[in-house]
Design an enzyme around this catalytic site. Structure first.
Site, PDB file in Angstrom:
ATOM      1  N   ASP A  42      10.809   1.774  -5.607  1.00 41.51           N
ATOM      2  CA  ASP A  42       9.458   1.929  -6.049  1.00 41.51           C
ATOM      3  C   ASP A  42       8.514   1.321  -4.713  1.00 41.51           C
ATOM      4  O   ASP A  42       9.041   0.887  -3.960  1.00 41.51           O
ATOM      5  CB  ASP A  42       9.193   1.004  -7.350  1.00 41.51           C
ATOM      6  CG  ASP A  42       7.865   0.989  -7.682  1.00 41.51           C
ATOM      7  OD1 ASP A  42       7.056   2.062  -7.708  1.00 41.51           O
ATOM      8  OD2 ASP A  42       6.979  -0.149  -7.602  1.00 41.51           O
TER       9      ASP A  42
ATOM     10  N   ASP B 296       4.420   0.582  -4.796  1.00 42.63           N
ATOM     11  CA  ASP B 296       3.651  -0.776  -5.358  1.00 42.63           C
ATOM     12  C   ASP B 296       4.082  -1.585  -5.807  1.00 42.63           C
ATOM     13  O   ASP B 296       4.789  -1.607  -7.130  1.00 42.63           O
ATOM     14  CB  ASP B 296       2.429  -0.220  -5.815  1.00 42.63           C
ATOM     15  CG  ASP B 296       1.493   0.907  -5.220  1.00 42.63           C
ATOM     16  OD1 ASP B 296       0.972   0.300  -3.918  1.00 42.63           O
ATOM     17  OD2 ASP B 296       1.094   2.001  -5.507  1.00 42.63           O
TER      18      ASP B 296
END
Length: 223
Positions: free
Chosen positions: A19, A21
């Site tokens: 991922d 953020d």
């Protein structure tokens, strides 16, 4: 298949999915400021809005926050918000250890899986000084955002791997849920990850060791 080597403390996998953020890049200040402005403009409680948006595509969050509003309005506002996010980079920074961790994955099958678009992801990764992985499954490549598992499944397919051979690094509840639904094991990043169902947790990415060789990779987490 992912295995946990109890003798060496290593997690063995064939590939790694990341991922962005909250996992590699800390953009919290920017995201929360812009979404708080959006919430106020629509007469919504900013705290309630911020509880919904993380890890998801913005038009889907808008759909849930303003039920009954036409999709075209959500999409138009989402594009406008995205344009602001892409050029608002002050305060975007690396999650501690992310740059070194991603650099160590060179030569290991790995991909970015993000609800951001490619331009936004590129801008934030550049601002944080973290190398962009060679494979990026961003908003343009999927029809449904996390917690739907589509993004992680598309990433595994792009790397030529079975879902069970992938190890995911995630921070948000939506992302961890998506990875688990994809049949993948998850290292949760950040203080709240354990409560969100991650298999292992780290405060940040400092001290995460990558040992590549043979037909996979061994990831050792700091104690």
């Amino acid at each position: 298949m992912i295995e946990h080597d109890r003798r060496g403390g290593a997690i063995r996998a064939r590939g790694v999915l990341l991922d962005m953020d909250g996992t590699l890049v800390d953009s919290t200040a920017v995201v929360e400021r812009l979404w708080a402005e959006w919430a106020t403009a629509h007469g919504l409680d900013p705290a309630g809005v911020l509880a919904v948006i993380h890890g998801r595509q913005s038009h889907e969050s808008m759909r849930d926050l303003l039920p009954g509003r036409p999709d075209e309005e959500n999409l138009a506002e989402s594009r406008a918000l995205l344009a602001r996010e892409t050029v608002t980079l002050e305060g975007v920074r690396e999650i501690a250890g992310a740059g070194a961790f991603v650099a160590a994955l060179e030569g290991v099958p790995h991909a970015l899986v993000t609800s951001a678009t490619v331009p936004l992801a590129t801008a934030r990764m550049d601002a944080a000084g973290v190398r962009m992985p060679p494979v990026a499954i961003a908003a343009e490549r999927v029809s449904r955002s996390k917690p739907d598992p589509e993004g992680f499944l598309v990433a595994a397919d792009a790397l030529g791997l079975a879902p069970e051979d992938c190890l995911v690094f995630e921070d948000s509840g939506a992302g961890i849920d998506a990875a688990r639904r994809a049949g993948m094991r998850v290292v949760g990043v950040g203080s709240g990850a354990a409560a969100r169902g991650a298999d292992w947790t780290v405060a940040d990415l400092r001290g995460v060791r990558v040992d590549a060789g043979g037909h996979g990779v061994a990831i050792t987490l700091p104690r």
